[in-house]
Design an enzyme around this catalytic site. Structure first.
Site, PDB file in Angstrom:
ATOM      1  N   PRO A  10      -7.808   3.341   1.233  1.00  0.00           N
ATOM      2  CA  PRO A  10      -7.722   4.385   0.220  1.00  0.00           C
ATOM      3  C   PRO A  10      -8.895   4.415  -0.759  1.00  0.00           C
ATOM      4  O   PRO A  10      -9.378   3.373  -1.182  1.00  0.00           O
ATOM      5  CB  PRO A  10      -6.413   4.068  -0.518  1.00  0.00           C
ATOM      6  N   ASN A  11      -9.286   5.633  -1.058  1.00  0.00           N
ATOM      7  CA  ASN A  11     -10.305   5.953  -2.073  1.00  0.00           C
ATOM      8  C   ASN A  11     -11.733   5.639  -1.641  1.00  0.00           C
ATOM      9  O   ASN A  11     -12.679   5.949  -2.372  1.00  0.00           O
ATOM     10  CB  ASN A  11      -9.983   5.262  -3.421  1.00  0.00           C
ATOM     11  N   ARG A  18     -17.314   7.447  -7.015  1.00  0.00           N
ATOM     12  CA  ARG A  18     -16.248   6.614  -7.585  1.00  0.00           C
ATOM     13  C   ARG A  18     -16.847   5.383  -8.262  1.00  0.00           C
ATOM     14  O   ARG A  18     -17.460   4.540  -7.594  1.00  0.00           O
ATOM     15  CB  ARG A  18     -15.347   6.167  -6.426  1.00  0.00           C
ATOM     16  N   TYR A  23     -19.181   0.203  -7.408  1.00  0.00           N
ATOM     17  CA  TYR A  23     -19.296   0.367  -5.952  1.00  0.00           C
ATOM     18  C   TYR A  23     -20.653   0.907  -5.504  1.00  0.00           C
ATOM     19  O   TYR A  23     -20.894   1.019  -4.297  1.00  0.00           O
ATOM     20  CB  TYR A  23     -18.176   1.290  -5.450  1.00  0.00           C
ATOM     21  N   ASN A  79     -11.911  -2.885   5.199  1.00  0.00           N
ATOM     22  CA  ASN A  79     -11.861  -2.771   3.746  1.00  0.00           C
ATOM     23  C   ASN A  79     -10.587  -1.998   3.438  1.00  0.00           C
ATOM     24  O   ASN A  79     -10.546  -0.769   3.553  1.00  0.00           O
ATOM     25  CB  ASN A  79     -13.087  -2.053   3.182  1.00  0.00           C
ATOM     26  N   ALA A  82      -7.167  -0.888  -2.202  1.00  0.00           N
ATOM     27  CA  ALA A  82      -6.092  -1.439  -3.030  1.00  0.00           C
ATOM     28  C   ALA A  82      -4.917  -1.967  -2.215  1.00  0.00           C
ATOM     29  O   ALA A  82      -4.148  -2.811  -2.709  1.00  0.00           O
ATOM     30  CB  ALA A  82      -5.611  -0.365  -4.009  1.00  0.00           C
ATOM     31  N   GLU A 103     -12.058  -9.424   6.573  1.00  0.00           N
ATOM     32  CA  GLU A 103     -11.693  -8.688   5.350  1.00  0.00           C
ATOM     33  C   GLU A 103     -12.957  -8.491   4.531  1.00  0.00           C
ATOM     34  O   GLU A 103     -13.697  -9.439   4.272  1.00  0.00           O
ATOM     35  CB  GLU A 103     -10.669  -9.513   4.551  1.00  0.00           C
ATOM     36  N   HIS A 105     -14.857  -6.589   1.088  1.00  0.00           N
ATOM     37  CA  HIS A 105     -14.833  -5.844  -0.169  1.00  0.00           C
ATOM     38  C   HIS A 105     -16.259  -5.631  -0.649  1.00  0.00           C
ATOM     39  O   HIS A 105     -17.077  -6.558  -0.599  1.00  0.00           O
ATOM     40  CB  HIS A 105     -14.023  -6.588  -1.238  1.00  0.00           C
ATOM     41  N   ARG A 112     -13.134  -9.619 -10.985  1.00  0.00           N
ATOM     42  CA  ARG A 112     -12.556  -8.410 -11.595  1.00  0.00           C
ATOM     43  C   ARG A 112     -11.141  -8.701 -12.133  1.00  0.00           C
ATOM     44  O   ARG A 112     -10.815  -9.849 -12.427  1.00  0.00           O
ATOM     45  CB  ARG A 112     -12.575  -7.279 -10.547  1.00  0.00           C
TER      46      ARG A 112
HETATM   47  C1  DQA Z   1     -12.366  -2.850  -2.850  1.00  0.00           C
HETATM   48  C2  DQA Z   1     -11.750  -3.705  -3.949  1.00  0.00           C
HETATM   49  C3  DQA Z   1     -10.301  -3.308  -4.194  1.00  0.00           C
HETATM   50  O1  DQA Z   1      -9.747  -4.101  -5.225  1.00  0.00           O
HETATM   51  C4  DQA Z   1     -10.227  -1.847  -4.614  1.00  0.00           C
HETATM   52  O2  DQA Z   1      -8.885  -1.456  -4.782  1.00  0.00           O
HETATM   53  C5  DQA Z   1     -10.938  -0.949  -3.677  1.00  0.00           C
HETATM   54  C6  DQA Z   1     -12.224  -1.365  -3.134  1.00  0.00           C
HETATM   55  C7  DQA Z   1     -13.871  -3.148  -2.664  1.00  0.00           C
HETATM   56  O3  DQA Z   1     -14.419  -2.721  -1.639  1.00  0.00           O
HETATM   57  O4  DQA Z   1     -14.496  -3.777  -3.533  1.00  0.00           O
HETATM   58  O5  DQA Z   1     -10.503   0.177  -3.425  1.00  0.00           O
HETATM   59  O6  DQA Z   1     -11.720  -3.163  -1.616  1.00  0.00           O
END
Ligand code: DQA
Length: 147
Positions: A10-11, A18, A23, A79, A82, A103, A105, A112
């Site tokens: 998501p997102n 964003r 990011y 990735n 959240a 995994e 990020h 954070r």
């Molecule tokens: C994320 C880190 C997560 O905590 C966050 O909710 C994201 C992006 C990252 O790529 O740093 O959506 O996965």
């Protein structure tokens, strides 16, 4: 040629606009292009996807597990956004699919908010990468090549 599945949650479709301080300014299309180059360099076909829906990620992880079992995929870079911090369903999908999964990020989640410090993905993942910015995707493809 084996396929590298690169799955985004998501997102991540909002990359570029964003929270650029967190990011960066590169878009998801830029990330896909970076992954295409990295996969070509390592002899992988790329299957790059993004969804905002948890169940779709579950379906894709199962699909990748079947592809890996049949010898057509090397594994997954995930990735999960959240859902990393909330999803028992993704944890179970990774274990159930028996897929080799990194995994990933973009940000260093451990530097954070406290709610980002726990990951339901990590105990089911083969490896974890965080904090390399979007370049982490290329590094993760290189890591997949060691599997
Ligand atoms: C994320 C880190 C997560 O905590 C966050 O909710 C994201 C992006 C990252 O790529 O740093 O959506 O996965």
């Amino acid at each position: 040629m084996k396929t590298a599945f690169i799955l985004n949650g998501p997102n991540l479709n909002l990359l570029g606009t964003r929270e650029p301080a967190v990011y960066g300014s590169r878009t998801l299309a830029d990330v896909r292009a970076l992954c295409e180059k990295a996969c070509a360099a390592h002899g992988f076909a790329l299957d790059f996807r993004q969804t905002n829906h948890e169940g779709i990620l579950v379906d894709w992880i199962q699909e990748a597990g079947q592809a890996q079992a049949s010898g057509s995929a090397v594994g997954v870079i995930l990735n999960a956004g959240a859902y990393t911090h909330t999803s028992v369903a993704l944890h179970d999908a990774i274990k159930g699919a028996g897929v080799s999964l990194i995994e990933l990020h973009i940000s260093n989640v451990h530097a954070r908010e406290a709610f980002r410090h726990y990951s339901y993905i990590s105990p089911a993942a083969r490896a974890v990468m965080a904090g390399f910015g979007v370049e982490g995707y290329g590094l993760a493809v290189a890591a997949l090549a060691t599997f």
